[in-house]
Design a protein around this motif. Structure first.
Motif, PDB file in Angstrom:
ATOM      1  N   LEU A 151       0.849  -1.187   0.000  1.00  0.00           N
ATOM      2  CA  LEU A 151       0.000   0.000   0.000  1.00  0.00           C
ATOM      3  C   LEU A 151       0.886   1.239   0.000  1.00  0.00           C
ATOM      4  CD1 LEU A 151      -2.727   1.474   0.382  1.00  0.00           C
ATOM      5  CD2 LEU A 151      -2.542   1.005   2.839  1.00  0.00           C
ATOM      6  N   ASP A 152       0.857   2.001  -1.084  1.00  0.00           N
ATOM      7  CA  ASP A 152       1.670   3.196  -1.264  1.00  0.00           C
ATOM      8  C   ASP A 152       0.778   4.419  -1.029  1.00  0.00           C
ATOM      9  OD1 ASP A 152       3.307   5.265  -2.090  1.00  0.00           O
ATOM     10  OD2 ASP A 152       3.572   4.546  -4.143  1.00  0.00           O
ATOM     11  N   ALA A 157       0.209  14.299  -2.126  1.00  0.00           N
ATOM     12  CA  ALA A 157      -0.635  14.394  -3.313  1.00  0.00           C
ATOM     13  C   ALA A 157      -2.061  13.921  -3.059  1.00  0.00           C
ATOM     14  CB  ALA A 157      -0.023  13.575  -4.452  1.00  0.00           C
ATOM     15  N   HIS A 158      -2.360  13.489  -1.841  1.00  0.00           N
ATOM     16  CA  HIS A 158      -3.682  12.992  -1.464  1.00  0.00           C
ATOM     17  C   HIS A 158      -4.136  11.862  -2.398  1.00  0.00           C
ATOM     18  CE1 HIS A 158      -5.379  16.266   1.403  1.00  0.00           C
ATOM     19  NE2 HIS A 158      -4.099  16.033   1.619  1.00  0.00           N
ATOM     20  N   ARG A 159      -3.304  10.848  -2.496  1.00  0.00           N
ATOM     21  CA  ARG A 159      -3.637   9.699  -3.315  1.00  0.00           C
ATOM     22  C   ARG A 159      -2.914   8.456  -2.773  1.00  0.00           C
ATOM     23  NH1 ARG A 159      -0.167  10.480  -8.965  1.00  0.00           N
ATOM     24  NH2 ARG A 159       1.905  10.396  -8.000  1.00  0.00           N
ATOM     25  N   PHE A 160      -3.469   7.273  -3.067  1.00  0.00           N
ATOM     26  CA  PHE A 160      -2.809   6.021  -2.705  1.00  0.00           C
ATOM     27  C   PHE A 160      -3.031   5.007  -3.823  1.00  0.00           C
ATOM     28  CE2 PHE A 160      -7.097   5.222  -1.047  1.00  0.00           C
ATOM     29  CZ  PHE A 160      -7.324   3.897  -1.398  1.00  0.00           C
ATOM     30  N   ARG A 161      -2.262   3.924  -3.785  1.00  0.00           N
ATOM     31  CA  ARG A 161      -2.419   2.852  -4.748  1.00  0.00           C
ATOM     32  C   ARG A 161      -2.021   1.530  -4.106  1.00  0.00           C
ATOM     33  NH1 ARG A 161       2.791   3.912  -8.830  1.00  0.00           N
ATOM     34  NH2 ARG A 161       4.341   4.159  -7.166  1.00  0.00           N
ATOM     35  N   LEU A 162      -2.555   0.443  -4.646  1.00  0.00           N
ATOM     36  CA  LEU A 162      -2.188  -0.907  -4.242  1.00  0.00           C
ATOM     37  C   LEU A 162      -1.322  -1.503  -5.343  1.00  0.00           C
ATOM     38  CD1 LEU A 162      -5.663  -1.892  -2.866  1.00  0.00           C
ATOM     39  CD2 LEU A 162      -3.566  -1.805  -1.513  1.00  0.00           C
ATOM     40  N   ILE A 163      -0.122  -1.962  -4.971  1.00  0.00           N
ATOM     41  CA  ILE A 163       0.816  -2.486  -5.951  1.00  0.00           C
ATOM     42  C   ILE A 163       1.332  -3.850  -5.487  1.00  0.00           C
ATOM     43  CG2 ILE A 163       1.484  -0.177  -6.712  1.00  0.00           C
ATOM     44  CD1 ILE A 163       4.036  -0.436  -5.070  1.00  0.00           C
ATOM     45  N   ARG A 164       2.051  -4.506  -6.359  1.00  0.00           N
ATOM     46  CA  ARG A 164       2.574  -5.833  -6.052  1.00  0.00           C
ATOM     47  C   ARG A 164       3.529  -5.787  -4.856  1.00  0.00           C
ATOM     48  NH1 ARG A 164       7.152  -7.809  -8.127  1.00  0.00           N
ATOM     49  NH2 ARG A 164       7.136  -6.212  -9.763  1.00  0.00           N
ATOM     50  N   THR A 281      -2.522   7.960  11.602  1.00  0.00           N
ATOM     51  CA  THR A 281      -2.327   8.838  10.455  1.00  0.00           C
ATOM     52  C   THR A 281      -1.710  10.174  10.836  1.00  0.00           C
ATOM     53  OG1 THR A 281      -4.074   7.817   9.132  1.00  0.00           O
ATOM     54  CG2 THR A 281      -3.562  10.097   8.637  1.00  0.00           C
ATOM     55  N   GLY A 282      -1.957  10.651  12.051  1.00  0.00           N
ATOM     56  CA  GLY A 282      -1.343  11.901  12.479  1.00  0.00           C
ATOM     57  C   GLY A 282       0.167  11.850  12.395  1.00  0.00           C
ATOM     58  N   PHE A 283       0.748  10.671  12.587  1.00  0.00           N
ATOM     59  CA  PHE A 283       2.191  10.483  12.435  1.00  0.00           C
ATOM     60  C   PHE A 283       2.542  10.133  10.996  1.00  0.00           C
ATOM     61  CE2 PHE A 283       5.936   7.738  12.280  1.00  0.00           C
ATOM     62  CZ  PHE A 283       6.875   8.531  12.931  1.00  0.00           C
ATOM     63  N   LEU A 284       1.857   9.167  10.417  1.00  0.00           N
ATOM     64  CA  LEU A 284       2.187   8.674   9.084  1.00  0.00           C
ATOM     65  C   LEU A 284       2.076   9.763   8.023  1.00  0.00           C
ATOM     66  CD1 LEU A 284       0.302   5.252   9.214  1.00  0.00           C
ATOM     67  CD2 LEU A 284       2.757   5.625   9.520  1.00  0.00           C
ATOM     68  N   SER A 285       1.154  10.700   8.190  1.00  0.00           N
ATOM     69  CA  SER A 285       0.911  11.708   7.156  1.00  0.00           C
ATOM     70  C   SER A 285       2.056  12.702   6.993  1.00  0.00           C
ATOM     71  CB  SER A 285      -0.389  12.468   7.455  1.00  0.00           C
ATOM     72  OG  SER A 285      -0.307  13.146   8.688  1.00  0.00           O
ATOM     73  N   ARG A 286       3.059  12.635   7.857  1.00  0.00           N
ATOM     74  CA  ARG A 286       4.241  13.483   7.699  1.00  0.00           C
ATOM     75  C   ARG A 286       5.274  12.843   6.764  1.00  0.00           C
ATOM     76  NH1 ARG A 286       3.924  17.642  11.090  1.00  0.00           N
ATOM     77  NH2 ARG A 286       6.135  18.173  10.891  1.00  0.00           N
ATOM     78  N   TYR A 287       4.889  11.713   6.166  1.00  0.00           N
ATOM     79  CA  TYR A 287       5.783  10.955   5.290  1.00  0.00           C
ATOM     80  C   TYR A 287       5.018  10.461   4.073  1.00  0.00           C
ATOM     81  CZ  TYR A 287       8.285  10.865   9.711  1.00  0.00           C
ATOM     82  OH  TYR A 287       8.896  11.242  10.884  1.00  0.00           O
ATOM     83  N   ARG A 288       5.764  10.075   3.026  1.00  0.00           N
ATOM     84  CA  ARG A 288       5.191   9.173   2.047  1.00  0.00           C
ATOM     85  C   ARG A 288       5.439   7.778   2.599  1.00  0.00           C
ATOM     86  NH1 ARG A 288       6.252   8.615  -4.509  1.00  0.00           N
ATOM     87  NH2 ARG A 288       4.975   6.733  -4.788  1.00  0.00           N
ATOM     88  N   VAL A 289       4.420   6.937   2.573  1.00  0.00           N
ATOM     89  CA  VAL A 289       4.479   5.674   3.309  1.00  0.00           C
ATOM     90  C   VAL A 289       4.191   4.493   2.389  1.00  0.00           C
ATOM     91  CG1 VAL A 289       3.491   4.361   5.216  1.00  0.00           C
ATOM     92  CG2 VAL A 289       3.728   6.838   5.418  1.00  0.00           C
ATOM     93  N   LEU A 290       5.014   3.461   2.492  1.00  0.00           N
ATOM     94  CA  LEU A 290       4.753   2.188   1.829  1.00  0.00           C
ATOM     95  C   LEU A 290       4.562   1.138   2.911  1.00  0.00           C
ATOM     96  CD1 LEU A 290       4.723   0.731  -1.029  1.00  0.00           C
ATOM     97  CD2 LEU A 290       7.039  -0.024  -0.423  1.00  0.00           C
ATOM     98  N   LEU A 291       3.392   0.513   2.957  1.00  0.00           N
ATOM     99  CA  LEU A 291       3.096  -0.546   3.920  1.00  0.00           C
ATOM    100  C   LEU A 291       3.047  -1.870   3.170  1.00  0.00           C
ATOM    101  CD1 LEU A 291       0.252   1.222   5.958  1.00  0.00           C
ATOM    102  CD2 LEU A 291       2.700   1.151   6.466  1.00  0.00           C
ATOM    103  N   ASP A 292       4.002  -2.743   3.450  1.00  0.00           N
ATOM    104  CA  ASP A 292       4.115  -4.007   2.718  1.00  0.00           C
ATOM    105  C   ASP A 292       4.383  -5.141   3.713  1.00  0.00           C
ATOM    106  OD1 ASP A 292       4.472  -6.025   0.911  1.00  0.00           O
ATOM    107  OD2 ASP A 292       6.084  -5.053  -0.218  1.00  0.00           O
ATOM    108  N   PRO A 293       3.339  -5.622   4.408  1.00  0.00           N
ATOM    109  CA  PRO A 293       3.552  -6.658   5.426  1.00  0.00           C
ATOM    110  C   PRO A 293       4.062  -7.973   4.858  1.00  0.00           C
ATOM    111  CG  PRO A 293       1.204  -6.297   5.041  1.00  0.00           C
ATOM    112  CD  PRO A 293       1.923  -5.205   4.317  1.00  0.00           C
ATOM    113  N   ARG A 294       3.725  -8.293   3.618  1.00  0.00           N
ATOM    114  CA  ARG A 294       4.228  -9.546   3.041  1.00  0.00           C
ATOM    115  C   ARG A 294       5.747  -9.500   2.872  1.00  0.00           C
ATOM    116  NH1 ARG A 294       0.885 -11.949  -1.943  1.00  0.00           N
ATOM    117  NH2 ARG A 294       2.352 -13.626  -1.479  1.00  0.00           N
ATOM    118  N   ALA A 295       6.283  -8.295   2.618  1.00  0.00           N
ATOM    119  CA  ALA A 295       7.732  -8.121   2.513  1.00  0.00           C
ATOM    120  C   ALA A 295       8.359  -7.818   3.869  1.00  0.00           C
ATOM    121  CB  ALA A 295       8.061  -7.014   1.522  1.00  0.00           C
ATOM    122  N   GLY A 296       7.523  -7.680   4.907  1.00  0.00           N
ATOM    123  CA  GLY A 296       8.022  -7.448   6.263  1.00  0.00           C
ATOM    124  C   GLY A 296       8.531  -6.046   6.527  1.00  0.00           C
TER     125      GLY A 296
END
Length: 394
Positions: A151-152, A157-164, A281-296
């Motif tokens: 999850l990127d 830019a107020h947008r997200f996407r789901l990627i491999r 989100t109050g913390f995460l929104s200060r960054y661009r964030v990639l959440l990838d639990p399958r990749a750990g």
């Protein structure tokens, strides 16, 4: 902390609904070949959650991205539920207590480059107040739909996407990320001083910055820091927490400074489910964030040019109700408490300017965390203007 309002919390972390296995069919999820190009635009609610549009059974719905929800959840009031066969699903844990849920099979679901055939959604009441506004949402999109992909989230830019999973589309600091084997939500760990706190739920549905339990707060030796109170809203109702600014927090390779930290009282939600706290989100929104639990891993890239973390100088946490602000909480030790403001009071104008529909995104909303020493004239609905002198108190 968002200037306007509460840090709203939407979190459902529990075992699968207690319905027959056939009704819990996970469905077949497919990620389109061009998923990386399928960005989903979002807005931040007054409660600081990611709100966007998607489709369920071919019908448009509004949703909140919520990695702190183990099973995606549909509002009982959503038009999608009309005429649907909803079976009992028992109860699930939530901020403020337990909520009764049902289970509704679905034909299809579409979110950006992700689609699902079959499967189902948990069903419960979603109060509008949990988003910090008078406008409710149809559903919460949780771990069951998100965790198989990366999850990127591009907050700038107020947008997200789901990627491999396994892709790393931008460089940044890396922190551990996994799915809790107990609660089936995203989790990581933080370090305060020399003490490590784990597990910390990574919760995009939590509008606040970070939260830890009272016991963990004391064990970190932070009692010397100035502390006030705040309020959080979950599916099961409001909860009053402590609030302080922590000089430094480490999250994997990232060291963050002046982090807003909420402290849950003894017996609170985090303690009840056996976690150290939450990262919101109050913390995460200060960054661009990639959440990838399958990749750990999660990847955090700082957003340049952001102002320092805001502190309330008014002592009022407010919700927007169309043409007025409603006092949801009066922070302990703040100017508003000293001036006699109370929960439920309403404000129809600030410095003589009426509250309008675009208030949350306007410069007018910045008064609540204004410069100490500034005098603000607040006009109660149906009352005379009241003077409030802003000051720093935590």
């Amino acid at each position: 902390m968002r200037i306007l309002a509460l840090a709203a919390l939407l979190l459902l972390a529990d075992a699968p609904p207690t319905v027959p296995v056939a009704s819990r069919d996970p469905g077949v999820v497919r990620l389109a070949a061009d998923a990386e190009a399928r960005w989903v635009d979002f807005t931040l609610t007054p409660g600081n959650q990611i709100r966007f549009d998607m489709a369920v059974n071919g019908r448009p719905v509004s949703a909140i991205l919520d990695t702190g929800v183990s099973f995606s959840l549909l509002s009982r009031s959503s038009p999608v539920t009309r005429g649907a066969a909803i079976v009992p699903g028992g109860q699930a844990s939530a901020i403020g207590g337990a909520v009764t849920i049902g289970w509704m099979p679905t034909r299809s679901l579409t979110l950006g480059g992700l689609s699902r055939r079959g499967g189902g959604l948990a069903v419960a009441t979603l109060p509008a107040l949990a988003t910090g506004s008078a406008e409710s949402v149809d559903m919460l999109v949780g771990r069951d739909l998100l965790a198989g992909q990366a999850l990127d989230i591009d907050y700038a830019a107020h947008r997200f996407r789901l990627i491999r999973s396994g892709r790393m589309p931008f460089p940044g600091r890396i922190a551990p990320l996994s799915i809790s084997p107990t609660h089936a939500v995203y989790q990581s760990a933080i370090t305060l001083g020399t003490k490590r706190f784990s597990p910390m739920i990574v919760d995009t549905g939590d509008g606040s910055s970070m939260t830890i339990t009272e016991a963990e707060w004391r064990s970190a030796g932070l009692a010397r820091l100035p502390r006030t109170t705040a309020i959080a809203f979950g599916l099961a109702g409001p909860v009053v927490t402590g609030l302080a600014i922590v000089p430094s927090v480490r999250l994997g390779e990232l060291e963050a400074h002046d982090v807003e930290m909420r402290i849950e009282p003894a017996g609170g939600f985090s303690e009840t489910i056996g976690v150290a706290g939450r990262i919101g989100t109050g913390f995460l929104s200060r960054y661009r964030v990639l959440l990838d639990p399958r990749a750990g891993r999660m990847v955090l890239s700082p957003r340049p040019g952001l102002p320092p973390v805001l502190r309330s100088t008014s002592g009022l946490l407010l919700g927007l109700e169309r043409d007025r602000l409603k006092v949801l909480h009066v922070m302990r030790g703040g100017p508003a408490a000293a001036a006699g403001w109370a929960i439920g009071d309403t404000i129809c104008a600030v410095d003589g300017q009426p509250i309008g529909p675009g208030y949350t995104s306007s410069p007018q909303a910045r008064w609540s965390a204004g410069t100490p020493g500034t005098t603000v004239m607040l006009t109660p609905c149906g009352g005379k203007p009241r003077r409030l002198v802003l000051r720093r108190f935590y």
